[in-house]
Design an enzyme around this catalytic site. Sequence first.
Site, PDB file in Angstrom:
ATOM      1  N   LYS A  70     -10.625 -10.234   0.982  1.00 10.84           N
ATOM      2  CA  LYS A  70     -10.786 -11.028  -0.236  1.00 10.84           C
ATOM      3  C   LYS A  70     -10.214 -12.426  -0.033  1.00 10.84           C
ATOM      4  O   LYS A  70     -10.848 -13.414  -0.352  1.00 10.84           O
ATOM      5  CB  LYS A  70     -10.093 -10.311  -1.398  1.00 10.84           C
ATOM      6  N   GLU A  93      -3.179  -9.029   9.276  1.00 10.98           N
ATOM      7  CA  GLU A  93      -3.718  -7.905  10.048  1.00 10.98           C
ATOM      8  C   GLU A  93      -5.208  -8.116  10.322  1.00 10.98           C
ATOM      9  O   GLU A  93      -5.691  -7.958  11.455  1.00 10.98           O
ATOM     10  CB  GLU A  93      -3.552  -6.583   9.281  1.00 10.98           C
ATOM     11  N   GLY A 118      -8.840  -6.391  -5.083  1.00 14.43           N
ATOM     12  CA  GLY A 118      -9.113  -5.792  -3.771  1.00 14.43           C
ATOM     13  C   GLY A 118      -9.328  -4.289  -3.853  1.00 14.43           C
ATOM     14  O   GLY A 118     -10.271  -3.745  -3.273  1.00 14.43           O
ATOM     15  N   ARG A 119      -8.476  -3.596  -4.600  1.00 14.16           N
ATOM     16  CA  ARG A 119      -8.580  -2.127  -4.647  1.00 14.16           C
ATOM     17  C   ARG A 119      -9.692  -1.644  -5.573  1.00 14.16           C
ATOM     18  O   ARG A 119      -9.878  -0.447  -5.757  1.00 14.16           O
ATOM     19  CB  ARG A 119      -7.234  -1.529  -5.042  1.00 14.16           C
ATOM     20  N   GLU A 129      -0.625   0.856  -6.235  1.00 16.86           N
ATOM     21  CA  GLU A 129      -0.566  -0.606  -6.213  1.00 16.86           C
ATOM     22  C   GLU A 129      -0.834  -1.145  -7.621  1.00 16.86           C
ATOM     23  O   GLU A 129      -0.321  -2.193  -7.995  1.00 16.86           O
ATOM     24  CB  GLU A 129      -1.592  -1.179  -5.216  1.00 16.86           C
ATOM     25  N   HIS A 163      -2.176  25.584   3.791  1.00 17.36           N
ATOM     26  CA  HIS A 163      -1.455  26.101   4.956  1.00 17.36           C
ATOM     27  C   HIS A 163      -0.413  25.101   5.440  1.00 17.36           C
ATOM     28  O   HIS A 163       0.069  25.203   6.563  1.00 17.36           O
ATOM     29  CB  HIS A 163      -2.465  26.431   6.061  1.00 17.36           C
ATOM     30  N   LYS A 174       5.629  -9.201   3.298  1.00 18.42           N
ATOM     31  CA  LYS A 174       4.731 -10.073   4.079  1.00 18.42           C
ATOM     32  C   LYS A 174       5.486 -11.324   4.520  1.00 18.42           C
ATOM     33  O   LYS A 174       5.388 -11.746   5.675  1.00 18.42           O
ATOM     34  CB  LYS A 174       3.538 -10.520   3.216  1.00 18.42           C
TER      35      LYS A 174
HETATM   36  O1  F6P Z   1      -1.172  -6.521   0.593  1.00 16.42           O
HETATM   37  C1  F6P Z   1      -1.873  -5.975  -0.460  1.00 16.42           C
HETATM   38  C2  F6P Z   1      -3.270  -6.505  -0.522  1.00 16.42           C
HETATM   39  O2  F6P Z   1      -3.289  -7.767  -1.090  1.00 16.42           O
HETATM   40  C3  F6P Z   1      -4.181  -5.544  -1.270  1.00 16.42           C
HETATM   41  O3  F6P Z   1      -4.108  -5.710  -2.631  1.00 16.42           O
HETATM   42  C4  F6P Z   1      -5.503  -5.850  -0.668  1.00 16.42           C
HETATM   43  O4  F6P Z   1      -6.437  -4.846  -0.930  1.00 16.42           O
HETATM   44  C5  F6P Z   1      -5.135  -5.980   0.774  1.00 16.42           C
HETATM   45  O5  F6P Z   1      -3.866  -6.597   0.764  1.00 16.42           O
HETATM   46  C6  F6P Z   1      -6.090  -6.760   1.621  1.00 16.42           C
HETATM   47  O6  F6P Z   1      -6.272  -8.053   1.135  1.00 16.42           O
HETATM   48  P1  F6P Z   1      -7.492  -8.942   1.587  1.00 16.42           P
HETATM   49  O7  F6P Z   1      -8.733  -8.261   1.153  1.00 16.42           O
HETATM   50  O8  F6P Z   1      -7.291 -10.260   0.918  1.00 16.42           O
HETATM   51  O9  F6P Z   1      -7.443  -9.054   3.073  1.00 16.42           O
END
Ligand code: F6P
Length: 529
Positions: free
Chosen positions: A193, A199, A251-252, A337, A368, A496
């Site tokens: 987003k 990452e 995002g979620r 979240e 199990h 972060k």
């Molecule tokens: O660190 C949390 C977050 O902002 C989430 O809310 C989001 O889904 C994820 O990181 C990834 O964010 P992006 O889509 O901006 O890479």
Amino acid sequence: MKFWQGLDPLRALSGTPIADLLTDARLDRFTVDAAGMHLDLSKTSITDGALDLLIDLASDVPGRRDAMYAGEKINETEGRAVLHTALRAAPDAEITVDGQNVVPGVQETLTRMREFARAIRHGDFSGQGGAITDVVNIGIGGSDLGPAMAVRALAPYHDGPRCHFVSNVDGADWADTARGLNPATTLVIVASKTFTTIETMTNARTAWDWMAAEVEDPAAQFAALSSAQEKTADWDIPPSRVFGFEDWVGGRYSVWGPIGLSLMIAIGPDAFDEFLSGGRAMDDHFREAPLGANMPVLLALAGLWHHQVCGYPTRAVLPYDDRLARLPAYLQQLEMESNGKGVTMEGDDLPGPAGPVVWGEPGTNGQHAFYQLIHQGRTPVPCEFMVAAMGHERELDHHHRLLIANCLAQSEALLRGRTLDEARAKLAGKFEGAELDRQAAHRVFQGDRPSTTLVYPCLDPATLGAIVALYEHRVFVEGVMLGINSYDQWGVELGKELATSLGPLVEGEDASAKDPSTRNLLTLLRGWR
Ligand code: F6P
């Protein structure tokens, strides 16, 4: 805040054994049908009186719900509307943000996604070494969990190229995925987003280099999904392969739009449309059904009852549906979240805990592993079971009958338990005297443990859409009643920031300003590198 004031009266109504409540008549009020699914909440200790009170305490929900659907900026800390529902709205719907109907834009992007997905699936868009055989979605959190969960859930509908998901900055994730892939027939989708997540950007850069080593034009096999389209320009990805969405999609909550591109490529645009229609069916139900017969509302009330009223710290999501293996992880982000908050919308301390810990695994595997604790541990764990009437593997229906029997058996066992007398009776003849008592004590199940069960005919795209939307709206209702903002996530920021500042220290810079523990760990790790 009404809900918090109602806690004491609600607690006064708790404590009735579930078995005493469970009459045939109870099913009228404590089961609900929506979007082709049936939810049974009768195996909870919510009494009729408690449900009446909970519904009274939910009186703010319809107003907030209408505000959400109307595009009002209910995400007040970020000044944003919350309109993931617009991504699955009917094409002729009208939903305005800042005076502008957002539906035509959503539809235009969907049309572009469909065209691109079809071109890949039919071989009209190909890689530099031939038709696309593999798609790698690089994203994390909401830019990974939704499509990864849904691609797995809808495996029987998967007739497009293979889909892979790389999320972790741990190079192992990329390396294990890339092994065996041909860069010349792979499409890399960078899903973010913000297009800044470290990452995702790190993995995307690695993917780019991997591709560049084999093909002339890596950009030709990259696509980008983002609401920060200006940032995608730095990657030379042509605008025709950039799919944007607005900041009013959290995002979620984003699997319904461009972030769902890998899902659409996997199952095809038509099945993706069915997924959207399932979400829309749940939206319509949530908007129209009265609170007391409203599936997301009732599920939310059960959640509040268990966590805030009864004080149970966690809840387990237990799909008896192997293809929903990633649903608990998906719901962890969606619920924790969204509602893992410590202050009210106004910034005041919450009078109690907001969201519970959400966890789970598919049945029967969990039986199990951790069900021992669910049955005999001292802290009750409300369980949310789900199971389909039919599996896709009709030739293996005897498996499915076992699956259903196990699912129902678990909620029955949690409810009934086993008394000391029953345990003694079972062991009589095998043991006697003090040894009989001792052995029997280990076989006592307290029982009276709450659960809900969601059943549906078959896990098809529409049903998956309905399940996801059910949980989204459940989170919304709980958030409104708790008085929190379910749509920001400031709690992830500090970690972060610290990770960014720790980067140079891992490389060897002076760490003396850090606390003794962090300093010591850094020294050890640096020494071992
Ligand atoms: O660190 C949390 C977050 O902002 C989430 O809310 C989001 O889904 C994820 O990181 C990834 O964010 P992006 O889509 O901006 O890479």
